[in-house]
Enzyme design. Structure first.
Site, PDB file in Angstrom:
ATOM      1  N   HIS A 378       0.791  -1.235   0.000  1.00 53.56           N
ATOM      2  CA  HIS A 378       0.000   0.000   0.000  1.00 53.56           C
ATOM      3  C   HIS A 378       0.818   1.278   0.000  1.00 53.56           C
ATOM      4  O   HIS A 378       0.247   2.363  -0.027  1.00 53.56           O
ATOM      5  CB  HIS A 378      -0.922   0.034   1.218  1.00 53.56           C
ATOM      6  CG  HIS A 378      -2.164  -0.784   1.047  1.00 53.56           C
ATOM      7  ND1 HIS A 378      -3.289  -0.305   0.405  1.00 53.56           N
ATOM      8  CD2 HIS A 378      -2.450  -2.048   1.423  1.00 53.56           C
ATOM      9  CE1 HIS A 378      -4.221  -1.248   0.409  1.00 53.56           C
ATOM     10  NE2 HIS A 378      -3.741  -2.309   1.013  1.00 53.56           N
ATOM     11  N   LYS A 569      -8.650  14.312   3.483  1.00 50.61           N
ATOM     12  CA  LYS A 569      -7.818  13.115   3.573  1.00 50.61           C
ATOM     13  C   LYS A 569      -6.951  13.276   4.815  1.00 50.61           C
ATOM     14  O   LYS A 569      -6.936  14.348   5.427  1.00 50.61           O
ATOM     15  CB  LYS A 569      -6.943  12.950   2.319  1.00 50.61           C
ATOM     16  CG  LYS A 569      -6.168  14.216   1.930  1.00 50.61           C
ATOM     17  CD  LYS A 569      -5.438  14.053   0.608  1.00 50.61           C
ATOM     18  CE  LYS A 569      -6.344  14.115  -0.586  1.00 50.61           C
ATOM     19  NZ  LYS A 569      -6.380  12.898  -1.369  1.00 50.61           N
ATOM     20  N   ARG A 570      -6.201  12.237   5.200  1.00 45.88           N
ATOM     21  CA  ARG A 570      -5.311  12.392   6.336  1.00 45.88           C
ATOM     22  C   ARG A 570      -4.327  13.533   6.079  1.00 45.88           C
ATOM     23  O   ARG A 570      -3.937  13.791   4.931  1.00 45.88           O
ATOM     24  CB  ARG A 570      -4.544  11.083   6.603  1.00 45.88           C
ATOM     25  CG  ARG A 570      -5.394  10.012   7.266  1.00 45.88           C
ATOM     26  CD  ARG A 570      -5.904  10.433   8.644  1.00 45.88           C
ATOM     27  NE  ARG A 570      -4.858  10.476   9.630  1.00 45.88           N
ATOM     28  CZ  ARG A 570      -4.648   9.540  10.565  1.00 45.88           C
ATOM     29  NH1 ARG A 570      -5.447   8.504  10.664  1.00 45.88           N
ATOM     30  NH2 ARG A 570      -3.670   9.655  11.440  1.00 45.88           N
ATOM     31  N   LYS A 575       0.835  14.561   1.079  1.00 44.85           N
ATOM     32  CA  LYS A 575      -0.457  14.892   0.457  1.00 44.85           C
ATOM     33  C   LYS A 575      -0.566  16.394   0.148  1.00 44.85           C
ATOM     34  O   LYS A 575      -1.490  16.836  -0.508  1.00 44.85           O
ATOM     35  CB  LYS A 575      -1.615  14.432   1.348  1.00 44.85           C
ATOM     36  CG  LYS A 575      -1.688  12.890   1.469  1.00 44.85           C
ATOM     37  CD  LYS A 575      -2.798  12.452   2.402  1.00 44.85           C
ATOM     38  CE  LYS A 575      -2.799  10.968   2.677  1.00 44.85           C
ATOM     39  NZ  LYS A 575      -3.360  10.165   1.572  1.00 44.85           N
ATOM     40  N   THR A 677      -8.346   6.801  -2.980  1.00 42.26           N
ATOM     41  CA  THR A 677      -9.700   6.350  -3.339  1.00 42.26           C
ATOM     42  C   THR A 677     -10.680   7.514  -3.192  1.00 42.26           C
ATOM     43  O   THR A 677     -11.735   7.508  -3.818  1.00 42.26           O
ATOM     44  CB  THR A 677     -10.168   5.166  -2.465  1.00 42.26           C
ATOM     45  OG1 THR A 677      -9.870   5.449  -1.098  1.00 42.26           O
ATOM     46  CG2 THR A 677      -9.485   3.877  -2.883  1.00 42.26           C
ATOM     47  N   LYS A 681     -14.145   8.749  -5.449  1.00 44.41           N
ATOM     48  CA  LYS A 681     -15.458   9.110  -4.873  1.00 44.41           C
ATOM     49  C   LYS A 681     -15.908  10.467  -5.408  1.00 44.41           C
ATOM     50  O   LYS A 681     -17.079  10.659  -5.766  1.00 44.41           O
ATOM     51  CB  LYS A 681     -15.371   9.141  -3.337  1.00 44.41           C
ATOM     52  CG  LYS A 681     -15.151   7.773  -2.726  1.00 44.41           C
ATOM     53  CD  LYS A 681     -14.665   7.844  -1.280  1.00 44.41           C
ATOM     54  CE  LYS A 681     -14.132   6.483  -0.860  1.00 44.41           C
ATOM     55  NZ  LYS A 681     -13.378   6.510   0.399  1.00 44.41           N
TER      56      LYS A 681
END
Length: 843
Positions: A378, A569-570, A575, A677, A681
């Protein structure tokens, strides 16, 4: 909250949720009243909203139980190959609405609850999220369970029943504060304790090599109590099982230690054993080498493998007598999927059971183990890879350490034979890493102990083959695969965006719910004015509803006609929420310098949790909230720009914000996000993506056409080239005036007037230690955001792009992903056969 429909509207309403038959409504009402009667304590005549929720949950659960029993009987009769999905995280969210959707009960329940003078949405809001996961990995596991049931696979999810899931996030004076998530406080109507299947798990002790074989003795025992949750497929009467283990101390736990009569102390000490399932470790993409975490990993593996072997040995429903004693056929009947390295101990544990307990020959046991296990990688971030100290294994799992050493020796002998004299290759490929502290590389253990290794997006799988596991790929290229992630369209379209699902069904029928590729048919309607208008209308209704929610929950008033620009998101440096912050500041400075100039109004929403020990992530949250405090209170700005931090982002909040978003931010440094993911969405819910060529963004751009996303910034090869050259943030700072102004404002305390030095660590990191090269993509990002503004000013063209994105999102269904796992890794075929419902006799 949406106003309840009038009686007349309810009668007319036809939607993909199913038309409510009057018989169904009467039955739901009757069942609800019966459950409510038994829920209320004798001396309490007034029902609370929570009583109503539990009465409805039990009513819906009644529809599951018969199907659940019948599904398990069906599996025992057919004796199919069973799939075991092992994960330390299952981020399930709420269950009530999902169950109603999958059983086709939603309209009947809605109507019945309305007739009783209640509001279904208000009851749904009472349910606690089952937050047994951190983010992507745990939510993926939840989507996969839904797809495996919908595809009729004999599949089981196995994990830990954490007493406390991911913490609740409060924002206090702009800072994240964690609160324990006591999600089980009021009970959980969806789980069933199964004490009859309680199993012992051993820790510590020593290894005794005897003529009869190897024995692991003098261990401490903890009991694993299973709790089962039903997982319904979509309208096919299949109900699979998620089994989560809870740690219980045996009754004699530590009593022997306290022979001085300190009975009370001994009983209190039971907590030590039961702490194993107390709390989810709140790290995402970061390895924390704590002994308790290793205990959790072994606990779930040891209990699960005993359960798998018991089920393999007995094939009759409800029977516990062994009918199979030979393990030759084990890989033909059992597939174990390791969701990341957290359940990697399945490999040495299966070897231990086969060799020490079942007396299978070592080489045969190794062949069985490899054919049974498969591993999903992952992440490529080095800090996320699990590397456990050998000394910890020696103490906690001494027999497993011996087995790992033996497996590693076999593996290295093979490598040495194929590459004679290549000592460096042996060092790189060893499961045991030498150094000051000897460590076990769990990813290497997974690769040598599995028959299949997969990444979760095409670009990520290529990085896995060419970089992270390059040596292993050269050794066994046939092992390596790609399985691009997906999301379940039941929760992420039907449940969370019924308005959109309805207008799609009107145009192309309902087949897309279980075959998302049918969304391609919407390409015929890209220029259909009615459909363009309908899609825009649904989006606007979702935005109004979310704006009302924000006003109610956060006391924030936002402009519902502004662009909803969302990054949820986290919080993690890779990110790049910081890139988003710099854009917000740049927009603010442009408005300030020319207040009369017309601009596209924006509401920038950023949400996500930071790991409690991750200092920089917590600083990023403080920066976002501080920027918001300044911008949102500046009269020059007014409605043109707002920056909102969405507190306590979780599955149930995602279900509200994603359908309301116009713009989806997926802006990680190329080569760092394995898949993502959330990006999928947003795409299926009609938001346009601004993103880098990273993770599944690459395949989204391929499906919809790159010109229908806002793609910017460095590609993987550009990042690599910059690494070779040397990334110098100062160059960008000096060359780009707007970037320099933004950094100077953060640095000088413009956004933190009461504590001017507040963000010195953030600025220092960006200027001198930024692994994720925020400044290198700033210019391209700002320019791309200008293109977003241009398109947003033309609502018709924007909506046409939205329709194209929705139409091209079919690939990103978890049904497609699971079909690929089934055929290419597990060796099973999905089934469209519908199990007969409980009220009909079986064949």
């Amino acid at each position: 909250m949406a106003a309840p429909l009038s009686d007349g509207d309810r009668r007319k309403q036809i939607s993909v949720r199913g038309i409510a038959g009057l018989g169904d409504v009467a039955e739901v009402r009757k069942s609800f009243n019966r459950h409510l009667h038994f829920t209320l304590v004798k001396d309490r005549n007034v029902a609370t909203p929570r009583d109503y929720y539990f009465a409805l949950a039990h009513t819906v659960r009644d529809h599951l139980v018969g199907r659940w029993i019948r599904t398990q009987q069906h599996y025992y009769e057919r004796d199919p190959k069973r799939i075991y999905y092992l994960s330390l995280e299952f981020y399930m969210g709420r269950t009530l609405q999902n169950t109603m959707v999958n059983l086709g009960l939603q309209n009947a329940c809605d109507e019945a609850i309305y007739q009783l003078g209640l509001d279904l949405e208000e009851l749904e809001e009472i349910e606690e999220d089952a937050g047994l996961g951190n983010g992507g990995l745990g939510r993926l596991a939840a989507c996969f369970l839904d797809s495996m049931a919908t595809l009729g696979l004999a599949a089981y999810g196995y994990g830990i029943r954490y007493e406390f899931g991911i913490f609740n996030q409060k924002i206090v004076d702009g800072w994240q504060v964690e609160e324990a998530d006591d999600w089980l406080r009021y009970g959980n109507p969806w789980e069933k304790a199964r004490p009859e299947y309680m199993l012992p798990v051993h820790f510590y002790g020593r290894v005794d090599h005897t003529p009869e074989g190897v024995k692991w003795i003098d261990t401490q025992v903890v009991l694993a109590m299973p709790y089962d949750t039903p997982v319904p497929g979509y309208k096919n009467n299949t109900v699979n099982t998620m089994r989560l283990w809870s740690a219980k101390a045996p009754n004699d736990f530590n009593l022997q230690e306290f022979n001085m009569g300190d009975y009370i102390e001994a009983v209190l000490d039971r907590n030590l054993a039961e702490n194993i399932s107390r709390v989810l470790y709140p790290n995402d993409n970061f390895f924390e080498g704590k002994e308790l975490r290793l205990k959790q990993e072994y606990f779930v593996v040891a209990a699960t493998l005993q359960d798998i072997i018991r089920r393999f040995k007995s094939s009759k429903f409800g029977c516990r007598d062994p009918v199979r004693t030979c393990f030759e056929t084990f890989p033909d009947k059992v597939a174990i999927q390791l969701n990341d390295t957290h359940p990697a101990l399945s490999i040495p544990e299966l070897m231990r059971i086969l060799v020490d307990v079942e007396k299978v020959d070592w080489d045969k046991a190794w062949e069985i183990t490899k054919r049974t296990c498969a591993y999903t990688n992952h992440t490529v971030l080095p800090e996320a890879l699990e590397r456990w100290p050998v000394s910890m294994f020696e103490k906690l799992l001494p027999r497993h350490l011996e087995i790992i050493y033996a497996l590693n020796q076999m593996h290295l002998d093979r490598v040495a034979a194929l590459y004679p004299g290549d000592i460096d290759r042996l060092r790189r490929m060893s499961v045991i890493e030498e150094g000051d502290c000897k460590r076990i590389n769990m990813a290497h253990l997974c690769v040598i102990g599995s028959h299949a290794v997969n990444g979760v997006a095409r670009i990520h799988s290529n990085i896995v083959k060419n970089s992270v596991f390059k040596d292993f790929y050269e050794l066994e290229p046939e092992k390596f695969q790609n399985k691009t992630n997906g999301i379940t369209p039941r929760r992420w379209l039907l449940l969370c965006n019924p308005g959109l699902a309805d207008i799609i069904a009107e145009k192309i029928g309902e087949g897309f719910i279980t075959d998302l590729s049918q969304l391609k048919k919407l390409l015929d309607f890209i220029n259909n004015e009615t459909f363009i208008r309908d899609v825009a209308k649904v989006k606007q209704e979702n935005k109004l509803k979310f704006a009302a929610y924000l006003e109610e929950q956060y006391k924030v008033k936002i402009n519902p006609s502004s662009m909803f620009d969302v990054q949820v998101k986290r919080i993690h440096e890779y990110k790049r929420q910081l890139l988003n912050c710099l854009h917000a500041i740049t927009l603010y400075n442009r408005i300030r310098s020319n207040p009369s100039k017309s601009c596209v109004p924006r509401t920038i929403m950023i949400g996500g949790k930071a790991a409690p020990g991750y200092h920089m992530a917590k600083m990023i949250i403080k920066l976002i909230t501080s920027i918001g405090d300044v911008i949102n209170n500046d009269p020059y700005v007014g409605d043109k720009l707002k920056v909102i931090f969405l507190e306590n982002y979780r599955v149930s909040l995602a279900e509200k914000v994603i359908p309301a978003a116009d713009l989806s931010q997926q802006i990680s440094t190329a080569g760092t996000e394995a898949s993502g993911t959330g990006n999928m969405k947003f795409m299926v819910n009609g938001a346009l993506t601004i993103g880098t060529m990273d993770g599944a963004n690459v395949e989204m751009a391929e499906e919809a056409g790159e010109e229908n996303l806002f793609i910017f910034g460095m590609r993987v090869e550009d990042v690599e080239a910059l690494d070779r050259k040397g990334y110098n943030a100062q160059e960008y700072y000096e060359r780009l005036p707007e970037l320099r102004q933004a950094i100077d404002q953060i640095s000088s305390g413009f956004f933190s007037p009461r504590d001017p030095g507040c963000f010195r660590d953030v600025v220092n990191m960006l200027m001198h230690h930024d692994r994720f090269k925020v400044f290198a993509d700033y210019e391209a990002y700002i320019k791309c955001q200008g293109q977003v503004d241009q398109l947003f000013m033309d609502p018709r063209e924007w909506t046409k792009k939205v329709i194209r994105n929705i139409a091209c999102s079919g690939k990103f269904s978890s049904d497609r992903t699971i079909t690929e796992y089934a055929r290419e890794i597990w060796g099973v075929e999905p089934s469209a056969t519908k199990i007969p419902p409980p009220n009909l006799p079986r064949d």
